[in-house]
Scaffold this motif. Structure first.
Motif, mmCIF file in Angstrom:
data_model
loop_
_atom_site.group_PDB
_atom_site.id
_atom_site.type_symbol
_atom_site.label_atom_id
_atom_site.label_comp_id
_atom_site.label_asym_id
_atom_site.label_seq_id
_atom_site.Cartn_x
_atom_site.Cartn_y
_atom_site.Cartn_z
ATOM 1 N N PHE A 1 0.820 -1.209 0.000
ATOM 2 C CA PHE A 1 0.000 0.000 0.000
ATOM 3 C C PHE A 1 0.858 1.264 0.000
ATOM 4 O O PHE A 1 0.447 2.294 -0.527
ATOM 5 N N PHE B 1 1.570 1.573 -3.598
ATOM 6 C CA PHE B 1 0.382 2.103 -4.270
ATOM 7 C C PHE B 1 0.295 3.619 -4.085
ATOM 8 O O PHE B 1 0.000 4.367 -5.031
ATOM 9 N N ALA B 2 0.541 4.069 -2.868
ATOM 10 C CA ALA B 2 0.450 5.496 -2.583
ATOM 11 C C ALA B 2 1.487 6.275 -3.385
ATOM 12 O O ALA B 2 1.180 7.310 -3.987
ATOM 13 N N PRO C 1 -4.746 -0.588 -7.155
ATOM 14 C CA PRO C 1 -4.722 -0.182 -5.748
ATOM 15 C C PRO C 1 -6.114 -0.102 -5.117
ATOM 16 O O PRO C 1 -6.283 -0.447 -3.945
ATOM 17 N N ILE C 2 -7.118 0.362 -5.888
ATOM 18 C CA ILE C 2 -8.469 0.497 -5.325
ATOM 19 C C ILE C 2 -9.076 -0.878 -5.082
ATOM 20 O O ILE C 2 -9.595 -1.164 -3.994
ATOM 21 N N THR D 1 -7.232 -2.660 -2.284
ATOM 22 C CA THR D 1 -7.656 -2.173 -0.967
ATOM 23 C C THR D 1 -8.914 -2.886 -0.511
ATOM 24 O O THR D 1 -9.018 -3.342 0.634
ATOM 25 N N GLY E 1 -3.961 8.534 -3.147
ATOM 26 C CA GLY E 1 -2.648 8.153 -2.610
ATOM 27 C C GLY E 1 -2.566 8.377 -1.111
ATOM 28 O O GLY E 1 -2.028 7.536 -0.371
ATOM 29 N N GLU F 1 -4.494 5.674 0.547
ATOM 30 C CA GLU F 1 -3.709 4.442 0.577
ATOM 31 C C GLU F 1 -2.699 4.468 1.722
ATOM 32 O O GLU F 1 -2.448 3.443 2.369
ATOM 33 N N LEU G 1 -4.484 3.575 4.866
ATOM 34 C CA LEU G 1 -4.756 2.138 4.934
ATOM 35 C C LEU G 1 -3.476 1.354 5.216
ATOM 36 O O LEU G 1 -3.506 0.324 5.900
ATOM 37 N N ALA G 2 -2.340 1.835 4.696
ATOM 38 C CA ALA G 2 -1.064 1.181 4.999
ATOM 39 C C ALA G 2 -0.793 1.222 6.500
ATOM 40 O O ALA G 2 -0.320 0.243 7.086
#
Length: 653
Positions: free
Chosen positions: A284, A287-288, A336-337, A340, A396, A399, A402-403
């Protein structure tokens, strides 16, 4: 027109048939070991034992002899579940041949080409268990290939060892025939509709990213203008959207296959496994950074080129490959979406994963069909531009948030103390504030400045994230406003705090922790029903129940005064004492090593209560009879209180 439609429908039915066949397909584990090891033990002295590992010869395969350094990798290794013992190096009595090797820098390796016999000596510092658990890691050579089997998990009895004093208890509980018919019938997957809607929302967000949004008018125009007539164009666009939907659903097929061949607890382990959560954390972060414009994440270009070359076939197969091309080339935005979403529902099992992917695929494919049917709608779409880059930057930041959550999952399970509640909230405060600064144009990231015209939508999101930042700030304090009930379940529990005595812990029920036998004894002594709480350190819904439902005045009073409450953590990684570790024969006939506290309670839950998801609540009598059906995540305090009352009445009958 009709023959084309029939051919198209036949293709769809064929694709559906293949998909359903894959979903129902089950076969033995393809990773079945090549070498069939056996292990035995011999007592040499007090607390000293010799372990002997033997394996018959395997045609065309040669084992790497123990004791070698294969460019930083040990040729063999034994890992024991008992960390208190001392083990000597592995030796072998089998004939060993030294042969040239083009694989390793040493130029030579030692191989065992026949039957193998390996030995090691272990010395125990503490009590000797009756059963020693561990696994043997080894490598072998097949032709020029350097290969390995899954580690050989073994359990070997030790002469004079102390038998386990704590086994997985198979109780007389029959949850199918409780004393009172109240509780939940389903064990999981009750929120498939909610997960589907969440996936649909994720797909709508993916639509407005730079990888997808510009494709809508281009693709729709292609179908409507290249087709022989408008009806043909509509049909082709419909199948294009349908194939997008099916492609995303197909991503989850391996999880259905895996669910039939591996432990039923695997999906729960995905969400609680420390290393997997750390991997998700790293992914993640990547991803960001990708959304911030540092680099692009994409599938191999060769894959996109192959799919694109097939998309010009001009028939239903060409349309399918066009849909596949879109899925591939848009991966840097959609991956990434969707990732998630799937990572956050992975613990629920395969069907929630499919529901989420189906919602995502529907939202992504539906506009292509709708705009082809109503091409005039294209004029109402906003023009592509810098705003899409700004959407990616905001995503981003999300993300990143969420990380932090995945890192907190690992920290909660291992209790490292890295991301205690206030540190977690502080990180989210900084991320939320950074979004506001970016949208105001005061923070520059990548090619998006966030300083474009103050539209109504932009102002809305500035106000939204400003309000979010303000709402989060009290969570940093030791006050009654630190609960953050709207985010209940996402931050670490209040008990995992920087403050030694958090003000919110001065009230509330305090369950007995991981001691079922002790709680049962107390229930018998006080003649009260036992309320079992199957929970987990990384369980979001468990925290929501504790912070929103348990604190309800009626629920708190019932739990405190009418029940003995015990919380059993299925993801507790603390190892059991060696004498309590064992191998359990499950109801399905497979052997399962019970090494950690979490192994014990997860198996106890599965075998006695038929579920692997948390939270799960059970009310039993002091003589271990089911008083009600079990209860799962119930955000309504009134409903949960009614269930508790039902259990109390059943106890008094």
């Amino acid at each position: 027109m009709i023959p084309d439609m029939m051919r198209s429908l036949r293709f769809v039915f064929l694709l559906s048939f293949i998909t359903s066949g894959l979903l129902s397909y089950s076969q033995p584990d393809p990773s079945a070991p090549v070498f069939k090891w056996k292990v035995s033990s011999k007592k040499l002295a007090d607390k000293k034992y010799e372990l002997v590992f033997t394996a018959p010869a395997v045609a065309d395969c040669s084992l790497y002899a123990p004791g070698q350094d294969l460019d930083g990798v040990r040729s063999s290794e034994i890992n024991f579940s008992d960390s208190s013992l001392v083990a000597e190096s592995i030796s072998t009595t089998s004939p060993v041949q030294s042969v040239p090797s083009a694989i390793f820098t040493s130029g030579k390796v030692q191989l065992i080409k026949g039957a193998a016999e390996w030995k090691t000596v272990v010395v125990f510092k503490n009590t000797v268990p009756a059963l020693l658990l561990g696994n043997l890691v080894f490598f072998y050579n097949r032709g020029d290939a350097f290969m390995s089997d899954p580690p050989f998990a073994f359990s070997v009895p030790l002469e004079g060892g102390v038998a386990s004093g704590s086994k997985i208890k198979i109780t007389s509980i029959d949850i199918k025939k409780p004393a009172a018919d109240c509780g939940d019938d389903a064990t999981q997957n009750k929120s498939l509709a909610g997960i589907f809607l969440l996936g649909f929302l994720g797909g709508l967000i993916a639509l407005i990213t730079p990888c997808v949004f510009p494709m809508i008018p281009v693709t729709v125009t292609f179908f409507t203008k290249k087709s022989q007539d408008r009806k043909k164009g509509i049909v082709n666009a419909f199948f294009y959207g349908l194939f997008i939907f099916l492609i995303y659903v197909a991503i989850t097929i391996p999880f259905h296959i895996a669910s039939q061949t591996i432990s039923p607890e695997i999906f729960n382990n995905i969400s609680t496994n420390v290393w997997l959560n750390l991997v998700f954390f790293a992914v993640f972060i990547l991803f960001a950074l990708s959304f911030f414009g540092l680099f692009e994440i994409g599938l191999p270009a060769s894959l996109a080129n192959k799919a694109d070359s097939k998309s010009g076939l001009g028939n239903i197969f060409g349309i399918f490959f066009m849909a596949g091309t879109l899925a591939i080339v848009s991966f840097s935005c959609t991956g990434p979406i969707l990732g998630t979403l799937l990572a956050n529902v992975a613990n629920e099992g395969p069907w929630p994963l499919t529901a989420g992917a189906a919602g995502f695929g529907l939202a992504l494919g539906l506009p292509f069909a709708l705009f082809a049917m109503f091409p005039n709608w294209l004029h109402s779409l906003p023009r592509s531009g810098g705003w899409m880059t700004e959407v990616k930057v905001v995503l981003g930041f999300i993300e990143l948030a969420l990380a932090v959550k995945f890192l907190a999952n690992a920290d909660n399970v291992e209790q490292w103390g890295i991301l205690k509640r206030e540190v977690f909230i502080g990180a989210w405060v900084l991320i939320s504030a950074a979004i506001v600064l970016y949208l105001m144009g005061w923070l520059k990231i990548g090619h998006g400045s966030g300083a474009s015209k103050r539209s109504v939508i932009r102002v809305f999101f500035i106000l939204f994230f400003t309000a979010t930042t303000i709402y989060l700030v009290p969570g940093l304090t030791n006050t009654k406003w630190a609960n953050l009930r709207m985010l209940s379940g996402f931050p670490p529990p209040i008990s995992y705090s920087l403050y030694k005595h958090h003000v919110l812990l001065t009230r509330g029920i305090e369950p007995i922790h991981n001691d079922y036998e002790g709680a049962l004894a107390k229930a018998r002594a006080e003649n009260k029903p036992l309320l079992i709480d199957f929970t987990g350190w990384a369980c979001v819904n468990c925290r929501r129940m504790e912070e929103k439902v348990w604190t309800n005045r009626e629920v708190d009073s019932l739990m405190r005064n009418e029940f003995i409450v015990v919380s059993l953590y299925v993801d507790e990684r603390t190892k059991l004492p060696a004498v309590e570790q064992t191998v359990f024969k499950t109801g399905s006939g497979s052997d399962k090593q019970i090494i950690t506290v979490g192994d014990k309670w997860a198996t106890f839950q599965t075998e006695n209560f038929g579920a692997t998801s948390q939270p799960q609540y059970a009310i039993i009598s002091p003589d271990e009879k089911a008083l009600t059906k079990t209860k799962f995540y119930t955000p309504d305090p009134g409903e949960f209180a009614d269930w508790l009352v039902c259990g109390i009445k059943a106890m008094k009958k």
